[in-house]
Design an enzyme around this catalytic site. Sequence first.
Site, short mmCIF file in Angstrom:
data_model
loop_
_atom_site.label_atom_id
_atom_site.label_comp_id
_atom_site.label_asym_id
_atom_site.label_seq_id
_atom_site.Cartn_x
_atom_site.Cartn_y
_atom_site.Cartn_z
N LYS A 25 17.37 -14.70 47.42
CA LYS A 25 16.93 -14.82 46.02
C LYS A 25 16.34 -16.20 45.76
O LYS A 25 16.93 -17.21 46.17
CB LYS A 25 18.12 -14.60 45.08
CG LYS A 25 18.61 -13.17 45.11
CD LYS A 25 19.68 -12.91 44.08
CE LYS A 25 20.06 -11.45 44.16
NZ LYS A 25 21.48 -11.20 44.04
N GLU B 130 25.77 -16.29 69.00
CA GLU B 130 26.28 -14.92 68.80
C GLU B 130 25.25 -14.07 68.05
O GLU B 130 24.96 -12.94 68.42
CB GLU B 130 27.60 -14.95 68.01
CG GLU B 130 28.83 -15.15 68.88
CD GLU B 130 29.39 -16.57 68.80
OE1 GLU B 130 28.72 -17.45 68.22
OE2 GLU B 130 30.50 -16.80 69.34
N TYR B 131 24.70 -14.64 66.97
CA TYR B 131 23.73 -13.88 66.16
C TYR B 131 22.44 -13.62 66.93
O TYR B 131 21.84 -12.56 66.83
CB TYR B 131 23.43 -14.62 64.85
CG TYR B 131 24.38 -14.27 63.74
CD1 TYR B 131 25.72 -14.62 63.83
CD2 TYR B 131 23.96 -13.58 62.61
CE1 TYR B 131 26.62 -14.30 62.83
CE2 TYR B 131 24.85 -13.25 61.60
CZ TYR B 131 26.17 -13.61 61.71
OH TYR B 131 27.06 -13.28 60.72
N GLU B 132 22.03 -14.59 67.71
CA GLU B 132 20.79 -14.45 68.48
C GLU B 132 20.89 -13.29 69.46
O GLU B 132 19.98 -12.48 69.61
CB GLU B 132 20.53 -15.76 69.24
CG GLU B 132 19.25 -15.80 70.05
CD GLU B 132 18.97 -17.21 70.57
OE1 GLU B 132 19.73 -18.15 70.25
OE2 GLU B 132 17.99 -17.38 71.30
N ASP C 192 16.16 -15.17 63.02
CA ASP C 192 15.42 -13.92 63.22
C ASP C 192 14.72 -13.52 61.92
O ASP C 192 14.09 -12.48 61.86
CB ASP C 192 16.40 -12.79 63.61
CG ASP C 192 17.29 -12.44 62.44
OD1 ASP C 192 17.89 -13.38 61.86
OD2 ASP C 192 17.38 -11.26 62.07
N ASP D 82 31.69 -27.88 53.74
CA ASP D 82 30.38 -27.41 53.31
C ASP D 82 29.35 -28.48 53.66
O ASP D 82 29.58 -29.67 53.45
CB ASP D 82 30.39 -27.17 51.80
CG ASP D 82 29.16 -26.40 51.40
OD1 ASP D 82 29.28 -25.18 51.17
OD2 ASP D 82 28.05 -26.99 51.33
N ASP E 81 22.25 -18.78 56.88
CA ASP E 81 22.20 -17.73 55.85
C ASP E 81 20.86 -17.80 55.11
O ASP E 81 20.44 -18.88 54.70
CB ASP E 81 23.36 -17.92 54.86
CG ASP E 81 24.72 -17.72 55.54
OD1 ASP E 81 24.76 -17.08 56.62
OD2 ASP E 81 25.73 -18.21 55.01
N1 SAM Z 1 25.29 -20.19 64.01
C1 SAM Z 1 26.02 -18.96 64.30
C2 SAM Z 1 25.20 -18.03 65.14
O1 SAM Z 1 23.98 -18.24 65.25
O2 SAM Z 1 25.78 -17.11 65.74
C3 SAM Z 1 26.50 -18.29 63.00
C4 SAM Z 1 25.42 -17.80 62.09
S1 SAM Z 1 26.05 -17.14 60.55
C5 SAM Z 1 24.77 -16.16 59.95
C6 SAM Z 1 25.93 -18.55 59.48
C7 SAM Z 1 27.18 -19.40 59.47
O3 SAM Z 1 26.92 -20.58 58.72
C8 SAM Z 1 28.35 -18.72 58.79
O4 SAM Z 1 29.50 -18.81 59.62
C9 SAM Z 1 28.54 -19.52 57.48
O5 SAM Z 1 29.89 -19.55 57.05
C10 SAM Z 1 28.01 -20.88 57.87
N2 SAM Z 1 27.47 -21.65 56.75
C11 SAM Z 1 26.53 -21.20 55.87
N3 SAM Z 1 26.27 -22.16 54.96
C12 SAM Z 1 27.04 -23.22 55.27
C13 SAM Z 1 27.23 -24.50 54.67
N4 SAM Z 1 26.56 -24.85 53.57
N5 SAM Z 1 28.09 -25.35 55.24
C14 SAM Z 1 28.79 -24.99 56.36
N6 SAM Z 1 28.67 -23.78 56.95
C15 SAM Z 1 27.81 -22.91 56.42
#
Ligand code: SAM
Length: 212
Positions: A121, A193-195, A153, A95, A117
Amino acid sequence: MRLRKIKGADEAVAASPYVIPEDPKLAGGWGKLFGNASPLHIEIGMGKGRFLMELAAIHPEINYIGIERYTSVLVKGLKKMEANPLPNLFFLCMDASHLEQCFAPGEVERIYLNFSDPWPKDRHARRRLTSPEYLKRYSAILAPEGRIEFKTDNEALFDFSLESVKATGWRLLDCTRDLHRDPHMNQGNIMTEYEEKFSAQGNPIYKLTACR
Ligand code: SAM
């Protein structure tokens, strides 16, 4: 993000030579681990890791660490790495709130935050990876000229991030609300991937870069 737990992911991550186990002894020792003194760039929340793997292949002169907290996500990146290993890239399954335990002050030159993410909230605002709390953590490990690069986004998260940068006294270096139509900021852009998914749906991509 809803996550489907993958059977065997914990074991695969624990056994992988590409994943460095979280350990406070890592702080200050990344150069030794890579076997060189190249600059260190990290991505927090790397997901399946495509962005970082492409970047690492183009920039062998930079050392990269991809941080992802879920083994079920990271394990997908591991498969790609096994098929195409890169000597300048390792993964950390942890984390991001533990960053300061694994990186020494000034050890990191760049932090990538891609499609973090949104935690919509208000009571979860501190968990956003661009919150003032996280900027403080980044401050502790960034080199004097270090910077963060953030893409999303999500307009609300982007506005929140601009506010965080201002409130913490960081300096905004560059900013766009439509990355793919901004010739300057889009130069050399590597899609995550998300982009790819969100821009294919017609959503603009927001990007900022900032330093202390
Ligand atoms: N960066 C990638 C992309 O743009 O395709 C993935 C985006 S995805 C929405 C967000 C990723 O961040 C998830 O795989 C999630 O598990 C990870 N993540 C979110 N908060 C985190 C944290 N505090 N520490 C480590 N990873 C985290």
